[in-house]
Design an enzyme around this catalytic site. Structure first.
Site, PDB file in Angstrom:
ATOM      1  N   TYR A   1       0.828  -1.210   0.000  1.00 15.73           N
ATOM      2  CA  TYR A   1       0.000   0.000   0.000  1.00 15.73           C
ATOM      3  C   TYR A   1       0.860   1.256   0.000  1.00 15.73           C
ATOM      4  O   TYR A   1       0.558   2.237  -0.685  1.00 15.73           O
ATOM      5  CB  TYR A   1      -0.910  -0.010   1.226  1.00 15.73           C
ATOM      6  CG  TYR A   1      -1.674   1.281   1.440  1.00 15.73           C
ATOM      7  CD1 TYR A   1      -2.905   1.496   0.823  1.00 15.73           C
ATOM      8  CD2 TYR A   1      -1.167   2.286   2.269  1.00 15.73           C
ATOM      9  CE1 TYR A   1      -3.608   2.676   1.019  1.00 15.73           C
ATOM     10  CE2 TYR A   1      -1.863   3.472   2.464  1.00 15.73           C
ATOM     11  CZ  TYR A   1      -3.073   3.665   1.843  1.00 15.73           C
ATOM     12  OH  TYR A   1      -3.757   4.839   2.030  1.00 15.73           O
TER      13      TYR A   1
ATOM     14  N   SER B   1      15.239  -7.704   0.624  1.00 19.74           N
ATOM     15  CA  SER B   1      16.639  -7.269   0.570  1.00 19.74           C
ATOM     16  C   SER B   1      17.606  -8.452   0.679  1.00 19.74           C
ATOM     17  O   SER B   1      18.528  -8.446   1.496  1.00 19.74           O
ATOM     18  CB  SER B   1      16.934  -6.245   1.666  1.00 19.74           C
ATOM     19  OG  SER B   1      17.943  -5.346   1.283  1.00 19.74           O
ATOM     20  N   PRO B   2      17.420  -9.481  -0.162  1.00 19.19           N
ATOM     21  CA  PRO B   2      18.306 -10.653  -0.097  1.00 19.19           C
ATOM     22  C   PRO B   2      19.732 -10.366  -0.551  1.00 19.19           C
ATOM     23  O   PRO B   2      20.619 -11.195  -0.344  1.00 19.19           O
ATOM     24  CB  PRO B   2      17.618 -11.653  -1.042  1.00 19.19           C
ATOM     25  CG  PRO B   2      16.894 -10.790  -2.022  1.00 19.19           C
ATOM     26  CD  PRO B   2      16.401  -9.610  -1.228  1.00 19.19           C
ATOM     27  N   LEU B   3      19.941  -9.179  -1.135  1.00 18.55           N
ATOM     28  CA  LEU B   3      21.293  -8.773  -1.530  1.00 18.55           C
ATOM     29  C   LEU B   3      21.914  -7.834  -0.504  1.00 18.55           C
ATOM     30  O   LEU B   3      22.841  -7.084  -0.811  1.00 18.55           O
ATOM     31  CB  LEU B   3      21.261  -8.107  -2.920  1.00 18.55           C
ATOM     32  CG  LEU B   3      20.810  -9.013  -4.061  1.00 18.55           C
ATOM     33  CD1 LEU B   3      20.733  -8.241  -5.368  1.00 18.55           C
ATOM     34  CD2 LEU B   3      21.749 -10.209  -4.201  1.00 18.55           C
TER      35      LEU B   3
ATOM     36  N   GLY C   1      21.940  -4.262  -1.246  1.00 17.52           N
ATOM     37  CA  GLY C   1      22.794  -3.977  -2.390  1.00 17.52           C
ATOM     38  C   GLY C   1      24.272  -4.213  -2.162  1.00 17.52           C
ATOM     39  O   GLY C   1      25.040  -4.306  -3.121  1.00 17.52           O
TER      40      GLY C   1
ATOM     41  N   LEU D   1      25.922  -6.820  -1.273  1.00 19.17           N
ATOM     42  CA  LEU D   1      26.452  -8.110  -1.719  1.00 19.17           C
ATOM     43  C   LEU D   1      26.684  -8.162  -3.228  1.00 19.17           C
ATOM     44  O   LEU D   1      27.278  -9.112  -3.727  1.00 19.17           O
ATOM     45  CB  LEU D   1      25.510  -9.241  -1.284  1.00 19.17           C
ATOM     46  CG  LEU D   1      25.430  -9.447   0.233  1.00 19.17           C
ATOM     47  CD1 LEU D   1      24.333 -10.438   0.581  1.00 19.17           C
ATOM     48  CD2 LEU D   1      26.771  -9.922   0.779  1.00 19.17           C
TER      49      LEU D   1
ATOM     50  N   GLY E   1      28.597  -6.022  -4.540  1.00 18.05           N
ATOM     51  CA  GLY E   1      29.957  -5.515  -4.641  1.00 18.05           C
ATOM     52  C   GLY E   1      30.059  -4.057  -5.030  1.00 18.05           C
ATOM     53  O   GLY E   1      31.157  -3.493  -5.065  1.00 18.05           O
ATOM     54  N   LYS E   2      28.914  -3.408  -5.287  1.00 18.67           N
ATOM     55  CA  LYS E   2      28.994  -2.036  -5.807  1.00 18.67           C
ATOM     56  C   LYS E   2      29.406  -1.010  -4.754  1.00 18.67           C
ATOM     57  O   LYS E   2      29.774   0.114  -5.111  1.00 18.67           O
ATOM     58  CB  LYS E   2      27.653  -1.632  -6.425  1.00 18.67           C
ATOM     59  CG  LYS E   2      26.474  -1.550  -5.454  1.00 18.67           C
ATOM     60  CD  LYS E   2      25.218  -1.219  -6.225  1.00 18.67           C
ATOM     61  CE  LYS E   2      23.978  -1.230  -5.348  1.00 18.67           C
ATOM     62  NZ  LYS E   2      22.748  -1.000  -6.131  1.00 18.67           N
TER      63      LYS E   2
END
Length: 311
Positions: A50, A204-206, A209, A211, A213-214
């Site tokens: 929502y 947010s499994p990364l 962000g 993970l 590498g950025k």
């Protein structure tokens, strides 16, 4: 390739498309490209809320469904209980608030039902029995085919499961933050999920962000960490421990001829209790990398190494 969501009869692909960026970093045209690519790759679970994009995420999804993406090809998951007013985060998980938000969500989406409806967060300000009565109403009225929760701890999930069970309505999911740099669900939530039979949907499994590498050489422009829309989003994971984990993921990726994002997604995808990690791609390239993770199977030695460095 499908998985059952917990012990329910609902089957979903082991990767979900998130829409938190829709209406902000992702416009309608880009969202359409992402949704079509996701469906063409066999994906079916689309996660929204929502409050995403001030309501724009649900509106964009609804317009895409009206514009040719078949409703029956999509498992729509939306959430209620969090909104923003005047730039301030507002939590309302009262029966009145949740019911009103679901009705609004259905109008935005252009459908008479969602496949999965979740309470977006826990709140001590409202009795749990009142919050869950809105889920009972949604399931009994057919506005939601299945119901669940989001960001609930282990004991909160178990209590919600018990109360809904007494009404003969299954709690089928808990959407939680879970990644190689956020493994706290494994202490209580995962055991509750595997014991009681609800599925985990990691957001947010990364690791926000990191993970990918950025962030290894600073905060790049255009990333969520540099965005005014998501202040402090990645900040909590920009430390030495996270850097070690990101380096290990990058090393594993090089050995597998894959991208770090693919390795991180494959790791969380195959954890106990997990049904589908949710990926909120900003670009088509990010989405292609996420979809490539579906073809990646991590060797047990790499899983053990990643377990060790991230413990």
């Amino acid at each position: 390739m499908r998985r059952r969501l917990g012990s329910s009869g609902l089957t979903v692909t082991p990767l979900a498309l998130g829409t938190m960026l829709w209406g902000n970093a992702v416009d309608r045209h880009e969202a359409g490209d992402h949704l079509r690519a996701f469906v063409e790759a066999g994906g079916n679970l689309v996660d929204t809320a929502y409050g995403y994009g001030g309501g724009d995420a649900e509106t964009i999804l609804g317009s895409l469904l009206a514009d040719g993406v078949a409703r029956d090809d999509i498992v729509i998951c939306t959430k209620a209980g969090i909104s923003r007013s005047g730039g301030q985060r507002r939590v309302d998980v009262s029966r009145r608030g949740l019911m009103s938000q679901l009705e609004t969500s259905l109008r935005r989406l252009g459908t008479d039902h969602v496949d999965l409806w979740l309470v977006h967060t826990w709140s001590d300000d409202v009795p749990l029995s009142e919050t869950l009565s809105a889920l009972e109403w949604a399931a009994a009225s057919g506005r939601a085919r299945y119901v669940g929760v989001s960001n609930y701890s282990g004991w909160q999930s178990a209590r919600a499961f018990s109360l809904l069970e007494s009404a003969r309505i299954p709690l089928v999911a808990n959407e939680i933050e879970y990644s190689l740099v956020c493994r706290s669900p494994e202490h209580e939530v995962t055991p509750a999920a595997t014991s009681l039979g609800f599925g985990l949907l990691p957001w947010s499994p990364l690791g926000r962000g990191v993970l990918t590498g950025k962030y290894r050489n600073g905060i790049p422009s255009g990333s969520r960490a540099s965005s005014a829309d998501f202040p402090g989003f990645a900040e909590r994971f920009l430390d030495e421990q996270t850097t070690r984990v990101a380096d290990a993921v990058a090393m594993a990726a090089r050995g597998l001829a894959a991208k770090p994002a693919e390795v991180a997604l494959a790791w969380v995808r195959d954890r106990p209790g997990v049904a589908a990690p949710i990926v909120g791609a900003r670009t088509s390239a990010q989405l292609r990398s996420a979809l490539a993770s579906l073809e990646l199977s991590l060797p047990s030695q790499i899983v053990a190494a990643l377990d060790d460095v991230s413990a």
